[in-house]
Design a protein around this motif. Sequence first.
Motif, PDB file in Angstrom:
ATOM      1  N   VAL A 153       0.748  -1.195  -0.007  1.00  0.00           N
ATOM      2  CA  VAL A 153      -0.070   0.356   0.254  1.00  0.00           C
ATOM      3  C   VAL A 153       1.038   1.414   0.260  1.00  0.00           C
ATOM      4  O   VAL A 153       1.745   1.023   1.120  1.00  0.00           O
ATOM      5  CB  VAL A 153      -1.140   0.050   1.122  1.00  0.00           C
ATOM      6  N   TRP A 154       0.593   1.826  -1.420  1.00  0.00           N
ATOM      7  CA  TRP A 154       1.408   3.071  -1.202  1.00  0.00           C
ATOM      8  C   TRP A 154       1.008   4.454   0.062  1.00  0.00           C
ATOM      9  O   TRP A 154       1.654   5.188   0.383  1.00  0.00           O
ATOM     10  CB  TRP A 154       1.775   3.366  -2.712  1.00  0.00           C
ATOM     11  N   MET A 155      -0.145   4.109  -0.793  1.00  0.00           N
ATOM     12  CA  MET A 155      -1.081   5.908  -0.282  1.00  0.00           C
ATOM     13  C   MET A 155      -2.541   5.312   0.576  1.00  0.00           C
ATOM     14  O   MET A 155      -3.486   4.571  -0.625  1.00  0.00           O
ATOM     15  CB  MET A 155      -0.844   7.612  -0.719  1.00  0.00           C
ATOM     16  N   VAL A 156      -3.102   6.057   1.015  1.00  0.00           N
ATOM     17  CA  VAL A 156      -4.329   6.437   1.859  1.00  0.00           C
ATOM     18  C   VAL A 156      -4.383   7.458   1.898  1.00  0.00           C
ATOM     19  O   VAL A 156      -4.684   8.317   2.368  1.00  0.00           O
ATOM     20  CB  VAL A 156      -5.013   5.023   3.680  1.00  0.00           C
ATOM     21  N   GLU A 157      -6.026   7.683   1.461  1.00  0.00           N
ATOM     22  CA  GLU A 157      -6.502   9.299   1.121  1.00  0.00           C
ATOM     23  C   GLU A 157      -7.796   9.151   1.740  1.00  0.00           C
ATOM     24  O   GLU A 157      -8.695   8.608   1.244  1.00  0.00           O
ATOM     25  CB  GLU A 157      -6.725  10.078  -0.167  1.00  0.00           C
ATOM     26  N   VAL A 158      -8.487   9.717   2.724  1.00  0.00           N
ATOM     27  CA  VAL A 158      -9.992   9.904   3.271  1.00  0.00           C
ATOM     28  C   VAL A 158     -10.630  11.229   2.567  1.00  0.00           C
ATOM     29  O   VAL A 158      -9.819  12.143   2.814  1.00  0.00           O
ATOM     30  CB  VAL A 158      -9.625   9.852   4.610  1.00  0.00           C
ATOM     31  N   PRO A 159     -11.248  11.194   1.579  1.00  0.00           N
ATOM     32  CA  PRO A 159     -11.985  11.826   1.163  1.00  0.00           C
ATOM     33  C   PRO A 159     -12.803  12.753   1.907  1.00  0.00           C
ATOM     34  O   PRO A 159     -13.448  11.800   3.276  1.00  0.00           O
ATOM     35  CB  PRO A 159     -12.848  11.315   0.051  1.00  0.00           C
ATOM     36  N   ILE A 160     -13.005  13.580   2.613  1.00  0.00           N
ATOM     37  CA  ILE A 160     -13.794  14.745   3.377  1.00  0.00           C
ATOM     38  C   ILE A 160     -14.194  15.965   1.688  1.00  0.00           C
ATOM     39  O   ILE A 160     -13.986  15.787   1.556  1.00  0.00           O
ATOM     40  CB  ILE A 160     -13.063  14.997   4.304  1.00  0.00           C
ATOM     41  N   GLN A 161     -15.257  16.699   2.660  1.00  0.00           N
ATOM     42  CA  GLN A 161     -15.864  17.866   2.094  1.00  0.00           C
ATOM     43  C   GLN A 161     -15.251  19.190   2.607  1.00  0.00           C
ATOM     44  O   GLN A 161     -14.748  19.278   3.880  1.00  0.00           O
ATOM     45  CB  GLN A 161     -17.753  17.875   2.640  1.00  0.00           C
ATOM     46  N   SER A 162     -14.995  19.292   1.701  1.00  0.00           N
ATOM     47  CA  SER A 162     -13.805  21.048   1.788  1.00  0.00           C
ATOM     48  C   SER A 162     -14.353  21.701   1.437  1.00  0.00           C
ATOM     49  O   SER A 162     -14.618  22.125  -0.022  1.00  0.00           O
ATOM     50  CB  SER A 162     -12.316  20.427   0.474  1.00  0.00           C
ATOM     51  N   MET A 163     -14.850  22.829   2.251  1.00  0.00           N
ATOM     52  CA  MET A 163     -15.163  23.746   2.394  1.00  0.00           C
ATOM     53  C   MET A 163     -15.748  24.357   3.410  1.00  0.00           C
ATOM     54  O   MET A 163     -15.352  24.482   4.724  1.00  0.00           O
ATOM     55  CB  MET A 163     -16.389  23.499   1.278  1.00  0.00           C
ATOM     56  N   ASP A 164     -15.820  25.941   2.330  1.00  0.00           N
ATOM     57  CA  ASP A 164     -16.290  27.286   4.316  1.00  0.00           C
ATOM     58  C   ASP A 164     -17.853  27.076   3.848  1.00  0.00           C
ATOM     59  O   ASP A 164     -18.224  27.985   3.298  1.00  0.00           O
ATOM     60  CB  ASP A 164     -15.761  28.514   3.518  1.00  0.00           C
TER      61      ASP A 164
END
Length: 236
Positions: A153-164
């Motif tokens: 496993v090279w990388m794990v990304e946890v997607p989240i809501q990115s906004m103001d």
Amino acid sequence: MLKLFLTSILLYSFCLSQAQFDDFSEDALQLAARIVENNQSHVIPTKLIYQLDDALESISNSHSPAANAVVHQYDIHPMNLANTENVFVIVDKNSLWIENLSNTPIHNLVPEPSKLSLKVKEETNDYSMLELSYNDPINMKFVANEVSVLDDVWMVEVPIQSMDASDIQVRKISNGFIFTYIYKFKGCETGCEEAHYWEFSVSDNGMVEFINEYGSDITPETKSEKKVTVIDGLRS
């Protein structure tokens, strides 16, 4: 005819209350996930979700003008800052275990492997990007940490809501919760410039206390500007 009319009223009332309950349930799950996301566990405790659900409902039922403002007038909900659904895993293309995505080392890291799903989202000559999802809400930050140390496993990304956008923040205290409702406005298409805050405490027995209100002034012009928010768009 009268019986049909009364039945229609009761059904309509039930639908309204159920819709409101569903809103609280989603909000309670998000807030519970935030509270436990740094815990060393997959679990988002059901008891905690129910407690937060009850507390949010108590604020909604409060006769305080401040409670009416945050729940009904401005319809403030928490942003999805804690992921409970999925992560992306980048794996070496030469890894043997990605040949069978129904039985991988990742399956050994979750409570019920049958509820885990792995799908290929992208491939190159060097790696495969997999989307990991789980049928029940789960502490994905902890899952990501566990997956990240697996071989290949090279990388794990946890997607989240990115906004103001407007938000609800919560803090657990000894006898309940402190909620901070944040209403953001003025230029939110490019990043909100102003914010107004309300704080409430809710005890374990459902007693609501309005603590404080502060921040930028909300003017009639502000109210007319804030007809549709980023959150509204996500929830439509």
